[in-house]
Design a protein around this motif. Structure first.
Motif, PDB file in Angstrom:
ATOM      1  N   SER A   6     -59.716  27.699 -34.324  1.00  0.00           N
ATOM      2  CA  SER A   6     -58.331  28.156 -34.422  1.00  0.00           C
ATOM      3  C   SER A   6     -57.394  26.984 -34.197  1.00  0.00           C
ATOM      4  O   SER A   6     -57.827  25.897 -33.795  1.00  0.00           O
ATOM      5  CB  SER A   6     -58.065  29.257 -33.387  1.00  0.00           C
ATOM      6  OG  SER A   6     -58.253  28.763 -32.076  1.00  0.00           O
ATOM      7  N   GLY A   7     -56.100  27.223 -34.448  1.00  0.00           N
ATOM      8  CA  GLY A   7     -55.095  26.229 -34.135  1.00  0.00           C
ATOM      9  C   GLY A   7     -54.487  25.517 -35.327  1.00  0.00           C
ATOM     10  O   GLY A   7     -53.589  24.693 -35.159  1.00  0.00           O
ATOM     11  N   GLY A   8     -54.967  25.803 -36.515  1.00  0.00           N
ATOM     12  CA  GLY A   8     -54.385  25.161 -37.683  1.00  0.00           C
ATOM     13  C   GLY A   8     -52.973  25.644 -37.942  1.00  0.00           C
ATOM     14  O   GLY A   8     -52.488  26.586 -37.320  1.00  0.00           O
ATOM     15  N   GLY A   9     -52.313  24.970 -38.876  1.00  0.00           N
ATOM     16  CA  GLY A   9     -50.956  25.371 -39.208  1.00  0.00           C
ATOM     17  C   GLY A   9     -50.309  24.373 -40.134  1.00  0.00           C
ATOM     18  O   GLY A   9     -50.981  23.505 -40.722  1.00  0.00           O
ATOM     19  N   LEU A  19     -56.526  21.780 -32.399  1.00  0.00           N
ATOM     20  CA  LEU A  19     -57.509  22.751 -32.853  1.00  0.00           C
ATOM     21  C   LEU A  19     -58.455  23.090 -31.716  1.00  0.00           C
ATOM     22  O   LEU A  19     -58.755  22.246 -30.874  1.00  0.00           O
ATOM     23  CB  LEU A  19     -58.309  22.215 -34.030  1.00  0.00           C
ATOM     24  CG  LEU A  19     -57.511  21.711 -35.236  1.00  0.00           C
ATOM     25  CD1 LEU A  19     -58.464  21.292 -36.357  1.00  0.00           C
ATOM     26  CD2 LEU A  19     -56.530  22.762 -35.717  1.00  0.00           C
ATOM     27  N   SER A  20     -58.918  24.330 -31.703  1.00  0.00           N
ATOM     28  CA  SER A  20     -59.859  24.795 -30.689  1.00  0.00           C
ATOM     29  C   SER A  20     -61.112  25.327 -31.363  1.00  0.00           C
ATOM     30  O   SER A  20     -61.046  25.941 -32.431  1.00  0.00           O
ATOM     31  CB  SER A  20     -59.241  25.914 -29.853  1.00  0.00           C
ATOM     32  OG  SER A  20     -58.075  25.489 -29.192  1.00  0.00           O
ATOM     33  N   CYS A  21     -62.237  25.106 -30.719  1.00  0.00           N
ATOM     34  CA  CYS A  21     -63.519  25.647 -31.171  1.00  0.00           C
ATOM     35  C   CYS A  21     -64.168  26.295 -29.961  1.00  0.00           C
ATOM     36  O   CYS A  21     -64.641  25.605 -29.059  1.00  0.00           O
ATOM     37  CB  CYS A  21     -64.394  24.547 -31.742  1.00  0.00           C
ATOM     38  SG  CYS A  21     -66.023  25.112 -32.295  1.00  0.00           S
ATOM     39  N   ALA A  22     -64.165  27.607 -29.949  1.00  0.00           N
ATOM     40  CA  ALA A  22     -64.711  28.353 -28.819  1.00  0.00           C
ATOM     41  C   ALA A  22     -66.095  28.884 -29.165  1.00  0.00           C
ATOM     42  O   ALA A  22     -66.330  29.360 -30.279  1.00  0.00           O
ATOM     43  CB  ALA A  22     -63.784  29.509 -28.474  1.00  0.00           C
ATOM     44  N   ALA A  23     -66.980  28.820 -28.199  1.00  0.00           N
ATOM     45  CA  ALA A  23     -68.343  29.308 -28.389  1.00  0.00           C
ATOM     46  C   ALA A  23     -68.508  30.679 -27.759  1.00  0.00           C
ATOM     47  O   ALA A  23     -67.957  30.950 -26.690  1.00  0.00           O
ATOM     48  CB  ALA A  23     -69.345  28.341 -27.775  1.00  0.00           C
ATOM     49  N   SER A  24     -69.258  31.517 -28.414  1.00  0.00           N
ATOM     50  CA  SER A  24     -69.640  32.792 -27.830  1.00  0.00           C
ATOM     51  C   SER A  24     -71.126  32.992 -28.052  1.00  0.00           C
ATOM     52  O   SER A  24     -71.710  32.434 -28.966  1.00  0.00           O
ATOM     53  CB  SER A  24     -68.847  33.943 -28.451  1.00  0.00           C
ATOM     54  OG  SER A  24     -69.096  34.036 -29.834  1.00  0.00           O
ATOM     55  N   GLY A  25     -71.720  33.762 -27.207  1.00  0.00           N
ATOM     56  CA  GLY A  25     -73.150  33.998 -27.323  1.00  0.00           C
ATOM     57  C   GLY A  25     -73.972  33.110 -26.408  1.00  0.00           C
ATOM     58  O   GLY A  25     -74.997  33.505 -25.896  1.00  0.00           O
ATOM     59  N   ALA A  74     -64.832  25.313 -18.402  1.00  0.00           N
ATOM     60  CA  ALA A  74     -64.534  26.678 -17.972  1.00  0.00           C
ATOM     61  C   ALA A  74     -64.331  27.612 -19.161  1.00  0.00           C
ATOM     62  O   ALA A  74     -64.697  28.792 -19.110  1.00  0.00           O
ATOM     63  CB  ALA A  74     -63.310  26.684 -17.077  1.00  0.00           C
ATOM     64  N   LYS A  75     -63.765  27.079 -20.216  1.00  0.00           N
ATOM     65  CA  LYS A  75     -63.471  27.913 -21.390  1.00  0.00           C
ATOM     66  C   LYS A  75     -64.534  27.787 -22.474  1.00  0.00           C
ATOM     67  O   LYS A  75     -64.441  28.453 -23.510  1.00  0.00           O
ATOM     68  CB  LYS A  75     -62.106  27.542 -21.962  1.00  0.00           C
ATOM     69  CG  LYS A  75     -60.959  27.830 -21.014  1.00  0.00           C
ATOM     70  CD  LYS A  75     -59.621  27.515 -21.650  1.00  0.00           C
ATOM     71  CE  LYS A  75     -58.478  27.863 -20.702  1.00  0.00           C
ATOM     72  NZ  LYS A  75     -57.151  27.571 -21.288  1.00  0.00           N
ATOM     73  N   ASN A  76     -65.531  26.929 -22.223  1.00  0.00           N
ATOM     74  CA  ASN A  76     -66.600  26.728 -23.216  1.00  0.00           C
ATOM     75  C   ASN A  76     -65.997  26.453 -24.598  1.00  0.00           C
ATOM     76  O   ASN A  76     -66.369  27.075 -25.604  1.00  0.00           O
ATOM     77  CB  ASN A  76     -67.518  27.945 -23.257  1.00  0.00           C
ATOM     78  CG  ASN A  76     -68.887  27.627 -23.790  1.00  0.00           C
ATOM     79  OD1 ASN A  76     -69.408  26.533 -23.587  1.00  0.00           O
ATOM     80  ND2 ASN A  76     -69.477  28.582 -24.489  1.00  0.00           N
ATOM     81  N   THR A  77     -65.072  25.529 -24.601  1.00  0.00           N
ATOM     82  CA  THR A  77     -64.278  25.250 -25.795  1.00  0.00           C
ATOM     83  C   THR A  77     -64.187  23.742 -26.007  1.00  0.00           C
ATOM     84  O   THR A  77     -64.096  22.973 -25.045  1.00  0.00           O
ATOM     85  CB  THR A  77     -62.873  25.850 -25.646  1.00  0.00           C
ATOM     86  OG1 THR A  77     -62.988  27.277 -25.530  1.00  0.00           O
ATOM     87  CG2 THR A  77     -62.000  25.514 -26.846  1.00  0.00           C
ATOM     88  N   VAL A  78     -64.215  23.360 -27.266  1.00  0.00           N
ATOM     89  CA  VAL A  78     -63.982  21.966 -27.663  1.00  0.00           C
ATOM     90  C   VAL A  78     -62.647  21.916 -28.394  1.00  0.00           C
ATOM     91  O   VAL A  78     -62.358  22.784 -29.232  1.00  0.00           O
ATOM     92  CB  VAL A  78     -65.118  21.456 -28.553  1.00  0.00           C
ATOM     93  CG1 VAL A  78     -64.777  20.103 -29.162  1.00  0.00           C
ATOM     94  CG2 VAL A  78     -66.416  21.345 -27.741  1.00  0.00           C
ATOM     95  N   TYR A  79     -61.857  20.907 -28.076  1.00  0.00           N
ATOM     96  CA  TYR A  79     -60.547  20.747 -28.677  1.00  0.00           C
ATOM     97  C   TYR A  79     -60.508  19.500 -29.560  1.00  0.00           C
ATOM     98  O   TYR A  79     -61.217  18.524 -29.310  1.00  0.00           O
ATOM     99  CB  TYR A  79     -59.473  20.608 -27.596  1.00  0.00           C
ATOM    100  CG  TYR A  79     -59.359  21.806 -26.698  1.00  0.00           C
ATOM    101  CD1 TYR A  79     -59.892  21.775 -25.407  1.00  0.00           C
ATOM    102  CD2 TYR A  79     -58.732  22.966 -27.123  1.00  0.00           C
ATOM    103  CE1 TYR A  79     -59.802  22.876 -24.571  1.00  0.00           C
ATOM    104  CE2 TYR A  79     -58.644  24.074 -26.299  1.00  0.00           C
ATOM    105  CZ  TYR A  79     -59.181  24.026 -25.020  1.00  0.00           C
ATOM    106  OH  TYR A  79     -59.092  25.115 -24.198  1.00  0.00           O
TER     107      TYR A  79
END
Length: 125
Positions: A6-9, A19-25, A74-79
Motif C-alpha cells: 500500500s501507499g502508492g499515489g 510504501l508499506s508491505c505488510a505480512a500476514s500469516g 512490531a508491525k511486521n512491515t517493510v517500508y
C-alpha cells in the motif's frame, strides 16, 4: 506468507511517498523482502531489498540515495521511503518475499516465491 502492499499515489516531481508491505500469516523472520517496479511495456525491475534477520539492505543504482528500505518488527512491515521522486519512477510497485535467497539472487524477480498486489506510483513533471 501473504503480502499487502500500500501507499502508492500521485505526486509531483521532487515529492515523497512511503510504501508499506505488510505480512500476514507469518512473520518476515528469515525472509528477504524486496521491492520491484514495472512500468508499462517494461520488465519488472529491482528497486531495493532487506534481509529481515541481518537488516542488510540492497538498492538499485537508480534509486540509491533517494529511496530507503526499512523494517518495523512490531508491525511486521517493510517500508520503502521514496524521496526526490522523478517522472521516470512512475510504475506499479510490488513487494515480494522469499526465505531461500542467496545474495546473488536478491535482484532477480523470479527468485521470489511470494508477491503482494501492486500499488501504483505516478510522478508528474
Amino acid at each position: 506468507v501473504q503480502l499487502q502492499a500500500s501507499g502508492g499515489g500521485f505526486v509531483q516531481a521532487g515529492g515523497s511517498l512511503r510504501l508499506s508491505c505488510a505480512a500476514s500469516g507469518r512473520t518476515f523472520r528469515n525472509y528477504v523482502v524486496g521491492w520491484f517496479r514495472q512500468a508499462p511495456g517494461e520488465e519488472r525491475e529491482f528497486i531495493a531489498a532487506i534481509n529481515w534477520n541481518s537488516r542488510t539492505t540492497y538498492y538499485a543504482d537508480s534509486v540509491k540515495g533517494r529511496f530507503t528500505i526499512s523494517r518495523d518488527d512490531a508491525k511486521n512491515t517493510v517500508y520503502l521511503q521514496m524521496n526526490g521522486l522523478k517522472p521516470e519512477d512512475t510504475a506499479v510497485y510490488y513487494c515480494a518475499a522469499d526465505q531461500h535467497l542467496i545474495t546473488s539472487s536478491i535482484r532477480t524477480p523470479n527468485q521470489y516465491d511470494y508477491w503482494g498486489q501492486g500499488t501504483q506510483v505516478t510522478v508528474s513533471s
